[in-house]
Motif scaffolding. Structure first.
Motif, PDB file in Angstrom:
ATOM      1  N   GLY A   1      10.621   4.292 -11.987  1.00  0.00           N
ATOM      2  CA  GLY A   1      11.925   4.863 -11.694  1.00  0.00           C
ATOM      3  C   GLY A   1      13.053   4.091 -12.349  1.00  0.00           C
ATOM      4  N   PRO A   2      14.289   4.444 -12.047  1.00  0.00           N
ATOM      5  CA  PRO A   2      15.438   3.750 -12.632  1.00  0.00           C
ATOM      6  C   PRO A   2      15.508   2.304 -12.149  1.00  0.00           C
ATOM      7  N   SER A   3      15.896   1.414 -13.059  1.00  0.00           N
ATOM      8  CA  SER A   3      16.038  -0.016 -12.739  1.00  0.00           C
ATOM      9  C   SER A   3      14.802  -0.527 -12.002  1.00  0.00           C
ATOM     10  N   GLN A   4      13.644  -0.188 -12.533  1.00  0.00           N
ATOM     11  CA  GLN A   4      12.402  -0.461 -11.824  1.00  0.00           C
ATOM     12  C   GLN A   4      12.181  -1.946 -11.551  1.00  0.00           C
ATOM     13  N   ASN A   5      12.646  -2.805 -12.427  1.00  0.00           N
ATOM     14  CA  ASN A   5      12.392  -4.239 -12.262  1.00  0.00           C
ATOM     15  C   ASN A   5      13.505  -4.971 -11.515  1.00  0.00           C
ATOM     16  N   ALA A   6      14.485  -4.233 -11.037  1.00  0.00           N
ATOM     17  CA  ALA A   6      15.581  -4.881 -10.309  1.00  0.00           C
ATOM     18  C   ALA A   6      15.077  -5.448  -8.984  1.00  0.00           C
ATOM     19  N   ALA A   7      15.580  -6.619  -8.629  1.00  0.00           N
ATOM     20  CA  ALA A   7      15.186  -7.282  -7.375  1.00  0.00           C
ATOM     21  C   ALA A   7      16.131  -6.847  -6.259  1.00  0.00           C
ATOM     22  N   ILE A   8      15.799  -5.745  -5.593  1.00  0.00           N
ATOM     23  CA  ILE A   8      16.629  -5.163  -4.537  1.00  0.00           C
ATOM     24  C   ILE A   8      15.977  -5.444  -3.192  1.00  0.00           C
TER      25      ILE A   8
ATOM     26  N   LEU B   1       0.821  -1.194   0.000  1.00  0.00           N
ATOM     27  CA  LEU B   1       0.000   0.000   0.000  1.00  0.00           C
ATOM     28  C   LEU B   1       0.865   1.258   0.000  1.00  0.00           C
ATOM     29  N   ASN B   2       0.568   2.177  -0.884  1.00  0.00           N
ATOM     30  CA  ASN B   2       1.152   3.514  -0.924  1.00  0.00           C
ATOM     31  C   ASN B   2       2.676   3.517  -0.840  1.00  0.00           C
ATOM     32  N   LEU B   3       3.272   3.824   0.311  1.00  0.00           N
ATOM     33  CA  LEU B   3       4.729   3.852   0.405  1.00  0.00           C
ATOM     34  C   LEU B   3       5.362   2.547  -0.071  1.00  0.00           C
ATOM     35  N   TYR B   4       4.659   1.447   0.088  1.00  0.00           N
ATOM     36  CA  TYR B   4       5.224   0.127  -0.215  1.00  0.00           C
ATOM     37  C   TYR B   4       4.878  -0.343  -1.630  1.00  0.00           C
ATOM     38  N   ASP B   5       4.304   0.540  -2.407  1.00  0.00           N
ATOM     39  CA  ASP B   5       4.114   0.307  -3.844  1.00  0.00           C
ATOM     40  C   ASP B   5       5.337   0.930  -4.524  1.00  0.00           C
ATOM     41  N   THR B   6       6.218   0.101  -5.042  1.00  0.00           N
ATOM     42  CA  THR B   6       7.551   0.564  -5.446  1.00  0.00           C
ATOM     43  C   THR B   6       7.564   1.462  -6.683  1.00  0.00           C
ATOM     44  N   ASP B   7       6.425   1.606  -7.372  1.00  0.00           N
ATOM     45  CA  ASP B   7       6.377   2.575  -8.474  1.00  0.00           C
ATOM     46  C   ASP B   7       5.162   3.484  -8.348  1.00  0.00           C
ATOM     47  N   ALA B   8       4.723   3.747  -7.115  1.00  0.00           N
ATOM     48  CA  ALA B   8       3.546   4.578  -6.876  1.00  0.00           C
ATOM     49  C   ALA B   8       3.709   5.986  -7.438  1.00  0.00           C
ATOM     50  N   CYS B   9       4.921   6.488  -7.461  1.00  0.00           N
ATOM     51  CA  CYS B   9       5.166   7.856  -7.922  1.00  0.00           C
ATOM     52  C   CYS B   9       5.741   7.886  -9.333  1.00  0.00           C
ATOM     53  N   GLY B  10       5.600   6.783 -10.034  1.00  0.00           N
ATOM     54  CA  GLY B  10       6.078   6.712 -11.410  1.00  0.00           C
ATOM     55  C   GLY B  10       7.224   5.740 -11.549  1.00  0.00           C
TER      56      GLY B  10
END
Length: 322
Positions: free
Chosen positions: A191-198, A180-189
């Motif tokens: 980003g760089p390396s969006q699909n990286a498993a970090i 939810l919200n903060l824990y949605d890793t692309d909530a704000c669009g």
């Protein structure tokens, strides 16, 4: 901060009058009852500062002016532009949404608030620390718990004000589990390396005394992807406002890790140094205080990309989706 808020914030809430003025009394810290005893105040919220700060006219306090109140044990993202018109507000990712939800809750309760604290003297930057509750549909509701359940704030324990920790940390963990919200890793669009498993890991308990072994306290970022992830301009932080921003050229190697040590040292490709002079991460407790914290990685868009809350209290996802 207070001066700026006082100048630019004027979000006047709906009507609501307390029947009987009263100074601080004693009662349950929690709206559901139980838990330790707290001092209790009532008042009228007249302005919203941001997602964790409100201006309250406290009933029976003998003051002619309202006071800024800081919500206990939650940390919202920061607004950068304040306005009486919600659409004009600007801020870090999720800051506007947190302020809007807090404002919505206060309006629903007619602006009347019940505030509790274990110690009247608890404060943050000269703002009294208080848990804030509003009465909606005949029941008192904790606004901090609501914000955490929605993933709009971080759980930020304050020593000495622990009555809320057990429920707050569970609420955050569930919000993380549900992305939810903060824990949605692309909530704000995207980003760089969006699909990286970090993923993130925090070593909060250094060997020996934490204050004598600052570099034994660290955040480790792991990259399970087959490609390196450039992280210049990204930052890690705890639940407070302390952050370490990665410099140009920083990367997490493919199938490798980068460490951010709390203390001082000479940076290498995989070991960075925050440069602080005291520990950042409080050790967790299994007693009634239920202390803990977390480490959080943000990308330049302000999206949280990896995190670790401790102790868990409920299942927590710590890795961005591959």
């Amino acid at each position: 901060m207070l001066r700026r808020l006082a100048l630019v914030l004027a979000v006047v809430l709906g009507a609501g009058v307390l029947a009987t003025p009263a100074a601080a009394a004693s009662g349950s810290c929690l709206p559901t009852g139980g838990g330790p005893r707290c001092q209790v105040w009532t008042g009228k919220a007249v302005r919203v500062g941001d997602g964790d700060t409100i201006l309250v006219d406290i009933t029976g306090d003998g003051r002619n002016n309202p006071r800024w109140i800081r919500l206990i044990n939650v940390q919202a993202m920061e607004l950068t532009v304040y306005s009486t018109t919600p659409s004009r507000r600007r801020g870090h990712c999720h800051a506007v949404a947190a302020a809007a939800r807090l404002e919505q809750l206060l309006r629903a309760g007619g602006g009347v608030v019940r505030m509790t604290a274990q110690h009247a003297s608890s404060s943050s930057k000269n703002r009294p620390l208080r848990a804030v509750q509003v009465r909606i549909d005949g029941q008192w509701r904790d606004v901090g718990l609501d914000l955490l359940r929605r993933g709009l704030t971080l759980w930020q324990p304050f020593k000495g004000e622990y009555a809320w920790n057990a429920s707050y940390r569970t609420a955050q963990a569930r919000a993380a589990r549900d992305r939810l919200n903060l824990y949605d890793t692309d909530a704000c669009g995207s980003g760089p390396s969006q699909n990286a498993a970090i993923s993130a890991f925090v070593n909060y308990d250094a060997e020996g005394q934490d204050d004598k072994n600052l570099n034994g306290e660290y955040v480790r970022l792991d990259n399970a992807s087959a490609s390196a992830v450039p992280i210049a301009g990204w930052w890690v932080r705890d639940s407070g406002l302390r952050r370490y921003t990665f410099r140009a050229g920083s990367v997490i190697p493919a199938h490798g890790s980068v460490y951010v040590h709390v203390g001082k040292g000479r940076d290498t490709a995989t070991h960075k140094y925050w440069g602080l002079t005291r520990p950042v991460f409080d050790n967790p407790t299994d007693d009634a205080q239920a202390l803990g914290d977390g480490a959080y990685l943000f990308d330049p868009r302000g999206d949280m990309r990896a995190w670790m809350q401790y102790p868990v209290g409920a299942p927590v996802a710590t890795r961005a989706p591959a």
